[in-house]
Design a protein around this motif. Structure first.
Motif, mmCIF file in Angstrom:
data_model
loop_
_atom_site.group_PDB
_atom_site.id
_atom_site.type_symbol
_atom_site.label_atom_id
_atom_site.label_comp_id
_atom_site.label_asym_id
_atom_site.label_seq_id
_atom_site.Cartn_x
_atom_site.Cartn_y
_atom_site.Cartn_z
ATOM 1 N N VAL A 428 -1.923 8.739 -27.159
ATOM 2 C CA VAL A 428 -2.047 9.615 -28.331
ATOM 3 C C VAL A 428 -2.831 10.874 -27.983
ATOM 4 C CG1 VAL A 428 -3.069 9.796 -30.629
ATOM 5 C CG2 VAL A 428 -1.798 7.747 -29.999
ATOM 6 N N ALA A 429 -3.934 10.703 -27.247
ATOM 7 C CA ALA A 429 -4.724 11.871 -26.846
ATOM 8 C C ALA A 429 -3.915 12.794 -25.941
ATOM 9 C CB ALA A 429 -5.995 11.404 -26.133
ATOM 10 N N SER A 430 -3.111 12.230 -25.048
ATOM 11 C CA SER A 430 -2.279 13.057 -24.176
ATOM 12 C C SER A 430 -1.249 13.834 -24.982
ATOM 13 C CB SER A 430 -1.586 12.179 -23.132
ATOM 14 O OG SER A 430 -0.701 12.934 -22.343
ATOM 15 N N ALA A 431 -0.635 13.191 -25.975
ATOM 16 C CA ALA A 431 0.346 13.893 -26.810
ATOM 17 C C ALA A 431 -0.298 15.032 -27.587
ATOM 18 C CB ALA A 431 1.008 12.901 -27.766
ATOM 19 N N LEU A 432 -1.479 14.789 -28.137
ATOM 20 C CA LEU A 432 -2.161 15.848 -28.879
ATOM 21 C C LEU A 432 -2.567 16.995 -27.951
ATOM 22 C CD1 LEU A 432 -4.387 13.698 -31.268
ATOM 23 C CD2 LEU A 432 -2.335 14.985 -31.856
ATOM 24 N N ARG A 433 -2.960 16.664 -26.734
ATOM 25 C CA ARG A 433 -3.305 17.714 -25.770
ATOM 26 C C ARG A 433 -2.088 18.558 -25.402
ATOM 27 N NH1 ARG A 433 -6.309 21.683 -24.071
ATOM 28 N NH2 ARG A 433 -6.288 21.970 -21.802
ATOM 29 N N ARG A 434 -0.945 17.920 -25.256
ATOM 30 C CA ARG A 434 0.281 18.660 -24.965
ATOM 31 C C ARG A 434 0.636 19.596 -26.122
ATOM 32 N NH1 ARG A 434 4.063 15.960 -21.115
ATOM 33 N NH2 ARG A 434 2.872 14.374 -20.004
ATOM 34 N N MET A 435 0.502 19.111 -27.338
ATOM 35 C CA MET A 435 0.794 19.960 -28.486
ATOM 36 C C MET A 435 -0.184 21.124 -28.568
ATOM 37 S SD MET A 435 2.547 20.849 -31.050
ATOM 38 C CE MET A 435 3.701 19.487 -31.182
ATOM 39 N N ASP A 436 -1.447 20.895 -28.227
ATOM 40 C CA ASP A 436 -2.428 21.977 -28.250
ATOM 41 C C ASP A 436 -2.068 23.063 -27.238
ATOM 42 O OD1 ASP A 436 -5.139 23.055 -29.015
ATOM 43 O OD2 ASP A 436 -5.455 22.740 -26.875
#
Length: 606
Positions: A428-436
């Motif tokens: 989840v943290a990786s996905a949010l980082r990609r979106m950022d």
């Protein structure tokens, strides 16, 4: 609860057939009433006090039987039990089979509520009138105005039925009313829709008091089940009360008519005498024309049915918690754990790579793949979102078929599923980082902020599942429902359209973007006006032209105007747009936009 009737309600056995080898035959109607006195042997030597005389008719000397008390229409409307029938707080016990001809949810339903009280009836009528007056011009603070008497109707009905206000009921009710503040604050339609739907779900949960998974899922929509019974309950209650109180109803009607006549006459005179009072009165009183009659009647009926459904559900809630889902067949330890351990190892390998990338390994990734930061981020976000959703499904199915032999099995379940939840949090943290990274490169949009909020909520769900594994899963269904409602409330209060405009304007001011996407930001709601007002000309006028036409030309009354729309109107009245639409043909069309060239026909899912 046993399915057999209690001993007090069973019919007395026939003494003549006592000891018969077979079951007794059902007596005929004449036999059930008792034989005539002439056919009976006279074994009573003398008449004692209280017995009928010897020349009395045969019916007076029959065997004693329980007398049937007469039931008046008013008692029947109240649901009073008939004499000879034992009172039962539930029609069917939990898990007991329903009688033939009953519905599928008959065993979950309580008996009909008592006669509708005057306080409930008054609150219902107030809800219907306010719905017809205020809900015809849009959504704003009028939803809260209509919700207050509807909540009072449910409260009075629950108190009349003997229900107490419990902490979870108060939490659902307060949360539902708080969600209705979103339409009063924000002009954007999509967070308003989410808030209204969530408020309805929380209100239904407050009325039904559900706590299990089936109860929370079905109970959030259970208010629809009370619409028809609520209308029938209201009609019967009004009819029963009108039978013995016609004079009182006539006095109330006359009083209301006299008050309305006085308000209309003197209100008209004062409005003609003072222009300020006329303007104030015109702003408070909704405009209604003859052409809007059918629409207002529909809103009146909608408010009436909704308030009656809420009151009926509060007085006699369906126990959706009675729906049980049987657990799956327990599997052996090796059969159950081996596939999940393999999945844990796969997640661990992916997470290690993500940690390397997040800690600065993009140069190596770019050398191998040839992708930029933004392209690398866009490539994997949707896959990681689906991976998170599928992991939650895997956890649910694994718990259904988990071994349940004792303490060792529980330890095994925690040891296998706990690391899976922790590793999924890293995903989840990786996905949010990609979106950022992608938003930093190409700007924020409605779709991007929506899926990012969805991914963030899935992370909260995983944390709640981890907590349930440590402290127990008793509150897990309600905790997840609370997290969803809190997420919708925060999403609406943060003003997503305002955040989108703010981020894009900030990128333009910091020279991270050569041009702002006018074609996109001009279609935002009035919530975006404070941020777009900071743009230089001609970008400012091009971005605000459409919004200004919608805001300044709208003749929306105060109760259907959101705070965001009122603030945008104030800004645009002080600083209206300049020029005309021809100045906007070349604005906001330079460079790349949304990750692709303007002349490119490629499709961007964001």
């Amino acid at each position: 609860m046993s399915d057999q009737p209690p001993e007090a309600s069973r019919p007395p056995e026939n003494p003549k057939e006592a000891g018969a080898p077979g079951p007794p035959e059902p007596p005929s109607s004449s036999e059930a009433a008792g034989p005539p006195a002439a056919d009976r042997p006279d074994t009573t030597p003398a008449r004692s006090a209280g017995e009928p005389p010897t020349d009395a008719p045969p019916s007076a000397v029959r065997d004693p039987a329980p007398a049937r008390a007469s039931v008046t229409p008013r008692q029947r409307a109240q649901g009073a039990p008939q004499a000879g029938v034992p009172g039962n707080p539930w029609q069917h016990g939990a898990g007991a089979p329903a009688a033939p001809g009953d519905g599928a949810t008959a065993r979950l339903r309580p008996p009909p509520p008592s006669l509708i009280r005057p306080a409930v009836l008054g609150s219902v009528l107030a809800t219907a009138l306010l719905s017809a007056i205020f809900l015809g011009d849009g959504l704003g603070v009028n939803l809260l105005i209509v919700a207050v008497p509807a909540a009072l109707a449910a409260f009075f009905a629950a108190r009349a039925a003997g229900r107490r206000l419990r902490p979870w009921t108060a939490a659902w009710a307060v949360g539902g009313l708080a969600l209705l503040a979103v339409p009063a604050l924000r002009d954007a339609g999509w967070p308003t829709f989410l808030a209204v739907v969530s408020a309805f779900a929380l209100g239904s949960l407050a009325l039904h008091g559900s706590r299990t998974w089936p109860g929370v899922l079905i109970g959030s929509l259970g208010l629809f089940d009370s619409v028809v019974p609520g209308i029938i309950w209201g009609v019967r209650g009004v009819r029963a009360r009108a039978e013995g109180s016609r004079a009182r109803w006539g006095a109330a009607l006359r009083t209301t008519l006299v008050a309305l006549v006085l308000l209309v006459v003197f209100g008209t005179l004062f409005a003609g005498a003072d222009a300020a009072f006329a303007e104030l009165l015109g702003g408070l009183v909704p405009d209604a024309s003859v052409g809007e009659g059918p629409w207002r009647i529909f809103l009146f009926a909608l408010g009436l049915a909704g308030a009656l459904a809420a009151a009926h559900a509060a007085a006699a809630p369906v126990r959706w918690d009675g729906i049980t889902v049987r657990p799956g067949k327990p599997r052996g330890r090796a059969e159950w754990a081996l596939p999940l351990i393999v999945l844990d190892l796969l997640f661990a390998a992916f997470v290690i790579l993500q940690l390397v990338v997040l800690l600065g390994g993009y140069d190596k990734v770019r050398d191998v793949t040839g992708l930029s930061h933004a392209e690398y981020a866009r490539q994997g976000f949707w896959q990681l979102l689906w991976a998170t959703l599928l992991t939650l499904l895997v956890i649910a199915l694994a718990l259904r078929w988990a071994p349940r032999g004792g303490t060792g099995d529980r330890t095994l379940v925690r040891a296998v599923l706990g690391p899976l939840c922790v590793l999924t949090l890293v995903v989840v943290a990786s996905a949010l980082r990609r979106m950022d990274l992608y938003v930093d490169e190409y700007g924020l949009t409605r779709l991007r902020i929506s899926v990012a909020a969805m991914e963030l909520w899935l992370g909260v769900v995983l944390i709640l599942i981890l907590a349930a594994g440590v402290f127990g899963a008793r509150f897990l269904p309600r905790a997840i429902a609370v997290s969803a409602a809190a997420g919708v409330l925060a999403f609406g209060l943060l003003s997503p359209d305002g955040l989108i405009a703010e981020q894009n304007v900030q990128r333009f001011e910091d020279s991270r973007s050569t041009a702002i996407d006018i074609d996109y930001v001009k279609d935002l709601s009035a919530d975006a006006v404070p941020a777009l007002d900071r743009l230089p000309e001609p970008e400012r006028s091009c971005a605000l032209r459409v919004i200004q036409n919608d805001v300044l030309r709208a003749d929306t009354p105060w109760y259907a105007t959101s705070w965001g729309e009122a603030r945008a109107k104030e800004i645009l009245e002080k600083r209206p747009v300049k020029g005309d639409a021809r100045d906007c043909y070349g604005a906001g069309r330079e460079g790349t936009r949304d990750g692709y060239e303007p002349d490119d026909d490629g499709y961007d899912p964001y």
